[in-house]
Design a protein around this motif. Structure first.
Motif, PDB file in Angstrom:
ATOM      1  N   MET A 126      38.881  46.905  32.498  1.00 35.37           N
ATOM      2  CA  MET A 126      39.317  48.180  33.391  1.00 35.37           C
ATOM      3  C   MET A 126      39.281  47.393  34.975  1.00 35.37           C
ATOM      4  SD  MET A 126      39.950  50.440  31.778  1.00 35.37           S
ATOM      5  CE  MET A 126      40.852  49.260  30.597  1.00 35.37           C
ATOM      6  N   TYR A 127      38.609  46.489  35.065  1.00 37.36           N
ATOM      7  CA  TYR A 127      38.738  45.709  36.729  1.00 37.36           C
ATOM      8  C   TYR A 127      40.049  45.179  36.579  1.00 37.36           C
ATOM      9  CZ  TYR A 127      38.062  42.487  40.485  1.00 37.36           C
ATOM     10  OH  TYR A 127      38.285  41.644  41.612  1.00 37.36           O
ATOM     11  N   LEU A 128      40.471  44.392  35.620  1.00 39.53           N
ATOM     12  CA  LEU A 128      41.814  43.667  35.691  1.00 39.53           C
ATOM     13  C   LEU A 128      42.904  44.834  35.574  1.00 39.53           C
ATOM     14  CD1 LEU A 128      41.134  40.869  33.080  1.00 39.53           C
ATOM     15  CD2 LEU A 128      41.109  40.602  35.436  1.00 39.53           C
ATOM     16  N   TYR A 129      42.703  45.574  34.721  1.00 38.43           N
ATOM     17  CA  TYR A 129      43.569  46.928  34.676  1.00 38.43           C
ATOM     18  C   TYR A 129      43.769  47.310  36.229  1.00 38.43           C
ATOM     19  CZ  TYR A 129      45.383  51.450  33.226  1.00 38.43           C
ATOM     20  OH  TYR A 129      46.036  52.771  33.370  1.00 38.43           O
ATOM     21  N   ASN A 130      42.793  47.962  37.015  1.00 36.34           N
ATOM     22  CA  ASN A 130      43.033  48.441  38.225  1.00 36.34           C
ATOM     23  C   ASN A 130      43.626  47.372  39.321  1.00 36.34           C
ATOM     24  OD1 ASN A 130      42.350  50.300  40.236  1.00 36.34           O
ATOM     25  ND2 ASN A 130      40.875  48.647  41.130  1.00 36.34           N
ATOM     26  N   THR A 131      43.521  46.281  39.243  1.00 38.28           N
ATOM     27  CA  THR A 131      43.773  45.220  40.093  1.00 38.28           C
ATOM     28  C   THR A 131      45.327  44.817  39.899  1.00 38.28           C
ATOM     29  OG1 THR A 131      43.021  43.368  38.949  1.00 38.28           O
ATOM     30  CG2 THR A 131      41.669  44.352  40.713  1.00 38.28           C
ATOM     31  N   ARG A 132      45.817  44.955  38.435  1.00 42.54           N
ATOM     32  CA  ARG A 132      47.193  44.646  38.150  1.00 42.54           C
ATOM     33  C   ARG A 132      48.128  45.699  37.768  1.00 42.54           C
ATOM     34  NH1 ARG A 132      45.774  39.865  33.811  1.00 42.54           N
ATOM     35  NH2 ARG A 132      44.762  38.276  35.123  1.00 42.54           N
ATOM     36  N   VAL A 133      47.401  46.981  37.761  1.00 40.85           N
ATOM     37  CA  VAL A 133      48.206  47.998  37.105  1.00 40.85           C
ATOM     38  C   VAL A 133      48.115  49.117  38.324  1.00 40.85           C
ATOM     39  CG1 VAL A 133      48.793  49.673  35.256  1.00 40.85           C
ATOM     40  CG2 VAL A 133      48.142  47.471  34.901  1.00 40.85           C
ATOM     41  N   THR A 134      47.264  49.844  38.366  1.00 38.42           N
ATOM     42  CA  THR A 134      47.171  51.181  39.068  1.00 38.42           C
ATOM     43  C   THR A 134      46.678  51.051  40.494  1.00 38.42           C
ATOM     44  OG1 THR A 134      44.640  51.345  38.506  1.00 38.42           O
ATOM     45  CG2 THR A 134      46.403  52.198  37.161  1.00 38.42           C
ATOM     46  N   HIS A 135      45.688  50.125  40.834  1.00 39.76           N
ATOM     47  CA  HIS A 135      45.267  49.878  42.263  1.00 39.76           C
ATOM     48  C   HIS A 135      44.956  51.292  42.891  1.00 39.76           C
ATOM     49  CE1 HIS A 135      47.514  46.239  42.125  1.00 39.76           C
ATOM     50  NE2 HIS A 135      48.686  46.845  41.921  1.00 39.76           N
ATOM     51  N   THR A 136      44.278  52.126  42.026  1.00 37.77           N
ATOM     52  CA  THR A 136      43.476  53.454  42.142  1.00 37.77           C
ATOM     53  C   THR A 136      42.250  53.352  42.558  1.00 37.77           C
ATOM     54  OG1 THR A 136      43.205  53.852  40.272  1.00 37.77           O
ATOM     55  CG2 THR A 136      45.330  54.738  41.149  1.00 37.77           C
ATOM     56  N   GLY A 137      41.489  52.235  42.572  1.00 40.50           N
ATOM     57  CA  GLY A 137      40.069  52.073  42.691  1.00 40.50           C
ATOM     58  C   GLY A 137      39.506  51.927  41.445  1.00 40.50           C
ATOM     59  N   TYR A 138      38.139  51.142  41.136  1.00 45.65           N
ATOM     60  CA  TYR A 138      37.718  50.841  40.033  1.00 45.65           C
ATOM     61  C   TYR A 138      37.015  52.001  39.267  1.00 45.65           C
ATOM     62  CZ  TYR A 138      34.743  47.785  36.698  1.00 45.65           C
ATOM     63  OH  TYR A 138      34.131  47.273  35.503  1.00 45.65           O
ATOM     64  N   LEU A 139      36.211  52.776  40.279  1.00 43.53           N
ATOM     65  CA  LEU A 139      35.446  53.963  39.697  1.00 43.53           C
ATOM     66  C   LEU A 139      36.516  55.176  39.494  1.00 43.53           C
ATOM     67  CD1 LEU A 139      32.444  53.859  42.042  1.00 43.53           C
ATOM     68  CD2 LEU A 139      32.571  53.313  39.876  1.00 43.53           C
ATOM     69  N   TYR A 140      37.421  55.194  39.929  1.00 48.26           N
ATOM     70  CA  TYR A 140      38.448  56.034  39.562  1.00 48.26           C
ATOM     71  C   TYR A 140      38.908  56.040  38.258  1.00 48.26           C
ATOM     72  CZ  TYR A 140      43.202  58.418  39.182  1.00 48.26           C
ATOM     73  OH  TYR A 140      44.216  59.255  38.714  1.00 48.26           O
ATOM     74  N   ILE A 141      39.220  54.717  37.713  1.00 53.22           N
ATOM     75  CA  ILE A 141      39.498  54.388  36.419  1.00 53.22           C
ATOM     76  C   ILE A 141      38.386  54.631  35.480  1.00 53.22           C
ATOM     77  CG2 ILE A 141      40.360  52.620  34.630  1.00 53.22           C
ATOM     78  CD1 ILE A 141      42.384  53.320  36.855  1.00 53.22           C
ATOM     79  N   LEU A 142      37.178  54.417  35.611  1.00 52.65           N
ATOM     80  CA  LEU A 142      36.204  54.430  34.960  1.00 52.65           C
ATOM     81  C   LEU A 142      35.606  55.987  34.704  1.00 52.65           C
ATOM     82  CD1 LEU A 142      33.912  51.540  35.911  1.00 52.65           C
ATOM     83  CD2 LEU A 142      35.227  51.497  34.026  1.00 52.65           C
ATOM     84  N   ASP A 143      35.758  56.580  35.743  1.00 53.60           N
ATOM     85  CA  ASP A 143      35.522  58.304  35.830  1.00 53.60           C
ATOM     86  C   ASP A 143      36.255  58.946  34.829  1.00 53.60           C
ATOM     87  OD1 ASP A 143      33.292  58.433  37.464  1.00 53.60           O
ATOM     88  OD2 ASP A 143      34.957  58.718  39.006  1.00 53.60           O
ATOM     89  N   ARG A 144      37.525  58.224  34.508  1.00 52.33           N
ATOM     90  CA  ARG A 144      38.408  59.014  33.481  1.00 52.33           C
ATOM     91  C   ARG A 144      38.328  58.415  32.053  1.00 52.33           C
ATOM     92  NH1 ARG A 144      39.169  59.727  38.381  1.00 52.33           N
ATOM     93  NH2 ARG A 144      40.130  61.357  39.210  1.00 52.33           N
ATOM     94  N   LEU A 145      38.200  57.118  32.002  1.00 49.01           N
ATOM     95  CA  LEU A 145      38.125  56.375  30.874  1.00 49.01           C
ATOM     96  C   LEU A 145      36.897  56.874  29.818  1.00 49.01           C
ATOM     97  CD1 LEU A 145      38.867  54.121  28.883  1.00 49.01           C
ATOM     98  CD2 LEU A 145      37.431  52.777  30.275  1.00 49.01           C
ATOM     99  N   VAL A 146      35.804  56.911  30.572  1.00 46.62           N
ATOM    100  CA  VAL A 146      34.419  57.092  29.834  1.00 46.62           C
ATOM    101  C   VAL A 146      34.548  58.651  29.056  1.00 46.62           C
ATOM    102  CG1 VAL A 146      32.981  55.786  31.142  1.00 46.62           C
ATOM    103  CG2 VAL A 146      33.321  58.296  31.825  1.00 46.62           C
ATOM    104  N   ILE A 147      35.180  59.655  29.615  1.00 44.56           N
ATOM    105  CA  ILE A 147      35.397  60.899  28.920  1.00 44.56           C
ATOM    106  C   ILE A 147      35.897  60.467  27.460  1.00 44.56           C
ATOM    107  CG2 ILE A 147      36.466  62.902  28.896  1.00 44.56           C
ATOM    108  CD1 ILE A 147      37.090  62.786  31.867  1.00 44.56           C
ATOM    109  N   GLY A 148      36.958  59.744  27.410  1.00 48.19           N
ATOM    110  CA  GLY A 148      37.362  59.288  26.048  1.00 48.19           C
ATOM    111  C   GLY A 148      36.493  58.486  25.260  1.00 48.19           C
ATOM    112  N   VAL A 149      35.746  57.638  25.984  1.00 53.21           N
ATOM    113  CA  VAL A 149      34.785  56.544  25.421  1.00 53.21           C
ATOM    114  C   VAL A 149      33.578  57.539  24.856  1.00 53.21           C
ATOM    115  CG1 VAL A 149      33.014  54.812  25.785  1.00 53.21           C
ATOM    116  CG2 VAL A 149      35.496  54.644  26.877  1.00 53.21           C
TER     117      VAL A 149
END
Length: 302
Positions: A126-149
């Motif tokens: 997700m660190y790589l995904y944020n830096t290469r794809v979304t650029h929205t912020g690391y915690l932004y990605i994790l906050d949404r990902l963990v709902i599914g996890v």
């Protein structure tokens, strides 16, 4: 008389020649797909590009599976080596076999996936995904990902149940399971086994805390403004999953014999950093809220 549930489910669904389809693999695949669909739903709600979800699937799946495999191999596979290794004049008889046979890391059909390893793998991915794809912020990605996890974890624990593995010690509770297919159930009590007594079905306990955590953070996302507080949902997830995992380990059999002489087992030690991180994220957000409220109050007085 002790009541119990006899569990003798075949972990294999069907086979065609040398190829077999197992419940564990099917449920892992289901976990990944369900988690992906839930993140897609949050992205759609926020009008994010559809391509983000597709790339998330690629990064997340690779990170999860590679991390889970490497985590199991390097966290749990420490034992006496078949062939002692000599390095710098020192002979090592106890160690990790994958250090001398790294190609066996690819032997996933031998089994062995670690949830903590999967977590580390996802964090890196997700660190790589944020830096290469979304650029929205690391915690932004994790906050949404963990709902599914969170809900995906319930499917994976169901897979452990279908495999008759990773369960707890003897119990007199009426929901105790006799895991007919696992050696631990047949070992005598004086040899560290269950002595054919019913055991805690901790896979089900873990399914329940995954579902409860999912419900809590799902509600946080959809019914509150927690999604606007970076790390808040992720912090609650860490406490809900790894905090309960830490406590539950006290009634589970150790996965490997080297854990028997440890103060805490490997699962507990690996959970500690995640618990601390979760507490820090929640406290940080709570303090920020208090600071914002004080600032707002001061501005009103002016």
């Amino acid at each position: 008389m002790i009541n119990f549930i006899t569990w003798n489910v075949d972990p294999e669904i069907f086979s065609i020649g040398p190829l077999s389809v197992r419940w564990y693999g099917l449920l892992w695949a289901t976990a990944i797909l369900v988690a992906w669909e839930i993140v897609k739903k949050t992205y759609k709600h926020e009008n994010r590009p559809e391509a983000w979800a597709d790339k998330l699937f690629m990064y997340g799946t690779i990170g999860l599976i590679v991390g889970a495999r490497l985590g199991h191999c390097f966290f749990y596979e420490w034992h006496l080596l078949e062939e002692p290794v000599k390095l710098l004049g020192i002979t090592f008889r106890y160690g990790n076999p994958y250090l001398t046979h790294p190609w066996e890391l690819l032997y996933i059909w031998h089994g062995g996936l670690s949830s903590h390893g999967g977590a580390f793998g996802l964090l890196i991915a997700m660190y790589l995904y944020n830096t290469r794809v979304t650029h929205t912020g690391y915690l932004y990605i994790l906050d949404r990902l963990v709902i599914g996890v969170a809900i995906g974890g319930a499917f994976i624990r169901l897979g452990n149940l279908m495999n008759s593995e990773i369960y707890g010690g003897p119990t007199t509770m009426p929901w105790g399971f006799n895991f007919i297919r696992d050696y631990q159930w047949h070992l005598p009590l004086d040899q560290g086994g269950a002595g054919e007594l019913p055991c805690h079905p901790t896979q089900i306990y873990e399914m329940l805390y995954c579902i409860i955590t999912f419900v809590i953070i799902w509600r946080m996302y959809w019914k509150t403004n927690a999604a606007k507080k970076p790390g808040m949902i992720f912090g609650v997830f860490l406490i809900g999953i790894f905090g309960t995992r830490f406590l539950l380990e006290f009634i589970k059999w150790n996965q490997e014999t080297f854990e028997d002489n440890m103060l805490l087992n490997m699962g507990q030690w690996l959970s500690v950093p995640f618990i601390i991180w979760g507490v820090w994220l929640i406290v940080r957000n709570s303090r920020k809220k208090m600071t914002d409220e004080k600032t707002t109050s001061t501005e009103r007085k002016k």
